[in-house]
Design an enzyme around this catalytic site. Structure first.
Site, PDB file in Angstrom:
ATOM      1  CE  LYS A 227      -4.408   1.070   0.119  1.00  0.00           C
ATOM      2  NZ  LYS A 227      -5.575   0.342  -0.404  1.00  0.00           N
TER       3      LYS A 227
ATOM      4  CG  ASP B 183      -7.364   3.395  -0.765  1.00  0.00           C
ATOM      5  OD1 ASP B 183      -7.841   2.263  -0.673  1.00  0.00           O
ATOM      6  OD2 ASP B 183      -7.423   4.209   0.185  1.00  0.00           O
TER       7      ASP B 183
HETATM    8  P1  NDP Z   1     -12.957   7.711  -2.727  1.00  0.00           P
HETATM    9  O1  NDP Z   1     -11.909   8.724  -2.467  1.00  0.00           O
HETATM   10  O2  NDP Z   1     -13.462   7.518  -4.099  1.00  0.00           O
HETATM   11  O3  NDP Z   1     -14.209   7.972  -1.777  1.00  0.00           O
HETATM   12  C1  NDP Z   1     -14.093   8.008  -0.396  1.00  0.00           C
HETATM   13  C2  NDP Z   1     -15.433   8.478   0.177  1.00  0.00           C
HETATM   14  O4  NDP Z   1     -15.397   8.393   1.588  1.00  0.00           O
HETATM   15  C3  NDP Z   1     -15.724   9.928  -0.154  1.00  0.00           C
HETATM   16  O5  NDP Z   1     -17.109  10.091  -0.265  1.00  0.00           O
HETATM   17  C4  NDP Z   1     -15.178  10.684   1.050  1.00  0.00           C
HETATM   18  O6  NDP Z   1     -15.829  11.929   1.279  1.00  0.00           O
HETATM   19  C5  NDP Z   1     -15.475   9.712   2.155  1.00  0.00           C
HETATM   20  N1  NDP Z   1     -14.443   9.806   3.207  1.00  0.00           N
HETATM   21  C6  NDP Z   1     -13.132   9.535   3.086  1.00  0.00           C
HETATM   22  N2  NDP Z   1     -12.484   9.739   4.236  1.00  0.00           N
HETATM   23  C7  NDP Z   1     -13.418  10.154   5.083  1.00  0.00           C
HETATM   24  C8  NDP Z   1     -13.374  10.524   6.449  1.00  0.00           C
HETATM   25  N3  NDP Z   1     -12.231  10.501   7.157  1.00  0.00           N
HETATM   26  N4  NDP Z   1     -14.555  10.895   7.017  1.00  0.00           N
HETATM   27  C9  NDP Z   1     -15.701  10.913   6.312  1.00  0.00           C
HETATM   28  N5  NDP Z   1     -15.796  10.576   5.013  1.00  0.00           N
HETATM   29  C10 NDP Z   1     -14.671  10.191   4.428  1.00  0.00           C
HETATM   30  O7  NDP Z   1     -12.367   6.331  -2.144  1.00  0.00           O
HETATM   31  P2  NDP Z   1     -12.849   4.849  -2.452  1.00  0.00           P
HETATM   32  O8  NDP Z   1     -14.313   4.815  -2.661  1.00  0.00           O
HETATM   33  O9  NDP Z   1     -11.949   4.296  -3.473  1.00  0.00           O
HETATM   34  O10 NDP Z   1     -12.474   4.124  -1.076  1.00  0.00           O
HETATM   35  C11 NDP Z   1     -13.404   3.986   0.002  1.00  0.00           C
HETATM   36  C12 NDP Z   1     -12.964   2.860   0.931  1.00  0.00           C
HETATM   37  O11 NDP Z   1     -12.880   1.635   0.193  1.00  0.00           O
HETATM   38  C13 NDP Z   1     -11.579   3.039   1.568  1.00  0.00           C
HETATM   39  O12 NDP Z   1     -11.586   2.427   2.841  1.00  0.00           O
HETATM   40  C14 NDP Z   1     -10.673   2.226   0.646  1.00  0.00           C
HETATM   41  O13 NDP Z   1      -9.485   1.810   1.290  1.00  0.00           O
HETATM   42  C15 NDP Z   1     -11.595   1.058   0.345  1.00  0.00           C
HETATM   43  N6  NDP Z   1     -11.275   0.283  -0.860  1.00  0.00           N
HETATM   44  C16 NDP Z   1     -11.225   0.876  -2.082  1.00  0.00           C
HETATM   45  C17 NDP Z   1     -10.960   0.116  -3.216  1.00  0.00           C
HETATM   46  C18 NDP Z   1     -11.012   0.698  -4.582  1.00  0.00           C
HETATM   47  O14 NDP Z   1     -10.936  -0.084  -5.554  1.00  0.00           O
HETATM   48  N7  NDP Z   1     -11.138   2.006  -4.757  1.00  0.00           N
HETATM   49  C19 NDP Z   1     -10.648  -1.316  -3.106  1.00  0.00           C
HETATM   50  C20 NDP Z   1     -10.825  -1.868  -1.779  1.00  0.00           C
HETATM   51  C21 NDP Z   1     -11.090  -1.071  -0.710  1.00  0.00           C
HETATM   52  P3  NDP Z   1     -15.529  13.212   0.333  1.00  0.00           P
HETATM   53  O15 NDP Z   1     -16.228  12.939  -0.957  1.00  0.00           O
HETATM   54  O16 NDP Z   1     -16.108  14.363   1.078  1.00  0.00           O
HETATM   55  O17 NDP Z   1     -14.052  13.266   0.189  1.00  0.00           O
END
Ligand code: NDP
Length: 450
Positions: free
Chosen positions: A125, A165
């Site tokens: 990572k 991510d």
């Molecule tokens: P994105 O950046 O596309 O989206 C993240 C979302 O979560 C956004 O809506 C963001 O809000 C919100 N968010 C992030 N951090 C916080 C926080 N500290 N408090 C509140 N809201 C938060 O990321 P992903 O959708 O890619 O990832 C989401 C999760 O899935 C993570 O845990 C990641 O590790 C996991 N994951 C992702 C994969 C992938 O293929 N992308 C694969 C496997 C796991 P805002 O829009 O306001 O920024």
């Protein structure tokens, strides 16, 4: 002191101030107890001591110039955790909260997740404490170029293949790939999540969210139910949440919530997917914007969240999909979910439920799919992207989706069968951790002390 607690105490001494990393390690080690007792070979060969230590930690400076001409400096990370099963594989996170402990927790989880897919990928990572929010496209491009100017020397299509991510989507992968190509003069499949015009795979964008719903469907089928007609709670509004919601609609379910860093949105008629994509994917605005188009929906701002948890889990729903970030579902949230009749949780995010919330789900024997199993569809499809790149091919969306469905079913079976083998049928936390660990550990044993 037990073996597990001694290991955690040693880690806390040698790698101080990495609470999320210790949390991830503790959760895995606790599940491994029955295996470590029944098969002493792992302890005799110090597999635990080796597996909690990244093979290589790369920390670097990322200097760049903002639009006002001011020099900025961020911290860059790549933790190459374990390569027993294949080249290092795992995403890059760009978020203000990123530090070594967060990247280590994510890298550690990634080892077992990747092992569970049954594919040939090791765990890693990376990322930076850089927040793309509020930055112009040009600033993001300059940041990505500077980040890759150091990272390129550590990665390669059979060495280490990063992906996206939080904060790293198609735009960032594009800038990173462009700089890699410029520096190396190679058109390698060195990143996944690439654009469809330049080596990307159909279905990669959708894979984590779709896979998470396939996993929930597999759990429900195991109990003789389906997801059709169920009311669902989703958190997050990024890549994983959006494609979870899309697949839920395709399966005839009704997702009524989503959330972002500004608050939680509740629409009892079901979240409008087109509006969600427009606001979050295209305009990159707060979910609050949704109310302009749908004034009857409700928005709970962050300031109004309950003290002991998150607004999103306080709405009634039958299936929950935490898809935002770590520790976003507390024990109090879990109690509300159960009291409101939720009987299935499938984690799209990494480690979204706190340890005591997980304990409660397991104790109450609800269907609970831990992130390392339920969200493995993203990395599995990344591996399919690597295969397509290596063979200079591009498969159709249907081909990729078929493979994804098969992989998610295999992961579910692997976790269920392992849980039953160790006398705890239905405990997918135990099943996922033991099945993932055993595959990596056996490969490590066969490769000697390296
Ligand atoms: P994105 O950046 O596309 O989206 C993240 C979302 O979560 C956004 O809506 C963001 O809000 C919100 N968010 C992030 N951090 C916080 C926080 N500290 N408090 C509140 N809201 C938060 O990321 P992903 O959708 O890619 O990832 C989401 C999760 O899935 C993570 O845990 C990641 O590790 C996991 N994951 C992702 C994969 C992938 O293929 N992308 C694969 C496997 C796991 P805002 O829009 O306001 O920024």
């Amino acid at each position: 002191m037990s073996y597990i607690h001694r290991t955690i105490a040693d880690l806390a001494r040698s790698s101080p101030a990495q609470a999320l990393f210790y949390q991830a390690v503790e959760e895995v080690l606790e599940s491994l107890e029955p295996l470590l007792e029944s098969d002493p070979i792992y302890r005799q060969n110090a597999i635990i001591e080796r597996i909690v230590e990244p093979e290589r930690q790369i920390l670097f400076r990322v200097p760049w110039v903002d639009d006002e001409g001011q020099v900025r400096v961020n911290k860059g990370y790549r933790m190459e955790f374990n390569s027993a099963l294949g080249p290092y594989k795992g995403g890059l996170r760009f978020h203000g909260s990123v530090n070594a402990g967060i990247i280590k927790f994510l890298g550690f989880e990634q080892i077992f997740k990747n092992a569970l897919t049954g594919l040939a990928i090791g765990g890693a990572k990376g990322g930076a404490n850089f927040d793309p929010k509020g930055r112009s496209d040009r600033e993001i491009m300059r940041f990505c170029q500077s980040f890759m100017t150091e990272l390129y020397r550590h990665i390669g299509p059979t060495i280490d293949v990063p992906a996206g991510d939080i904060g790293v989507g198609a735009r960032e992968i594009g800038y990173l790939f462009g700089q890699y190509k410029r520096l190396t003069r190679r058109y390698d499949g060195v990143l996944t999540g690439k654009g469809l015009l330049w080596g990307g795979s159909y279905g990669r964008r959708e894979a984590t969210g779709y896979g998470c719903v396939y996993f929930a469907q597999n759990m429900l089928l195991g109990r003789g139910e389906t997801i059709e007609g169920k009311t669902c709670l989703v958190s997050g509004a990024g890549n994983v949440a959006i494609y979870t919601i899309e697949k839920l609609y395709q399966f005839g379910a009704r997702p009524i919530t989503c959330s972002d860093s500004t608050g939680t949105l509740y629409d009892p008629h079901g979240i409008d997917l087109d509006a969600l994509k427009r606001i979050k994917e295209e305009q990159r605005l707060s979910l609050r914007e949704y109310l302009k188009e749908f004034p009857k929906a409700e928005f709970v701002p962050l300031e109004a969240y309950p003290e002991d948890g998150h607004a999103v889990w306080r709405f009634p729903g039958q299936v929950a999909f935490p898809c935002a970030t770590q520790n976003e579902l507390t024990e109090a949230d879990a109690r509300h979910l159960l009291a409101n009749g939720c009987s299935c949780v499938s984690e799209g995010a990494n480690m979204p439920s706190t340890p005591t919330a997980v304990e409660l789900f397991v104790r109450e024997r609800i269907l609970y799919g831990p992130g390392k199993a339920a969200n493995a569809g993203g990395v599995a499809t990344s591996q399919l992207e690597m295969s397509q790149n290596a063979g200079m091919q591009q498969w159709s969306f249907e081909q990729v989706d078929q493979r994804l469905q098969g992989i998610m079913l295999d992961i579910y079976r692997r976790c269920s069968e392992t849980a039953a083998e160790f006398g705890q049928p239905g405990n997918l936390v135990l099943g996922a951790n033991i099945a993932g660990f055993r595959r990596v550990a056996d490969a490590m044993l066969q490769q000697g002390v390296v």
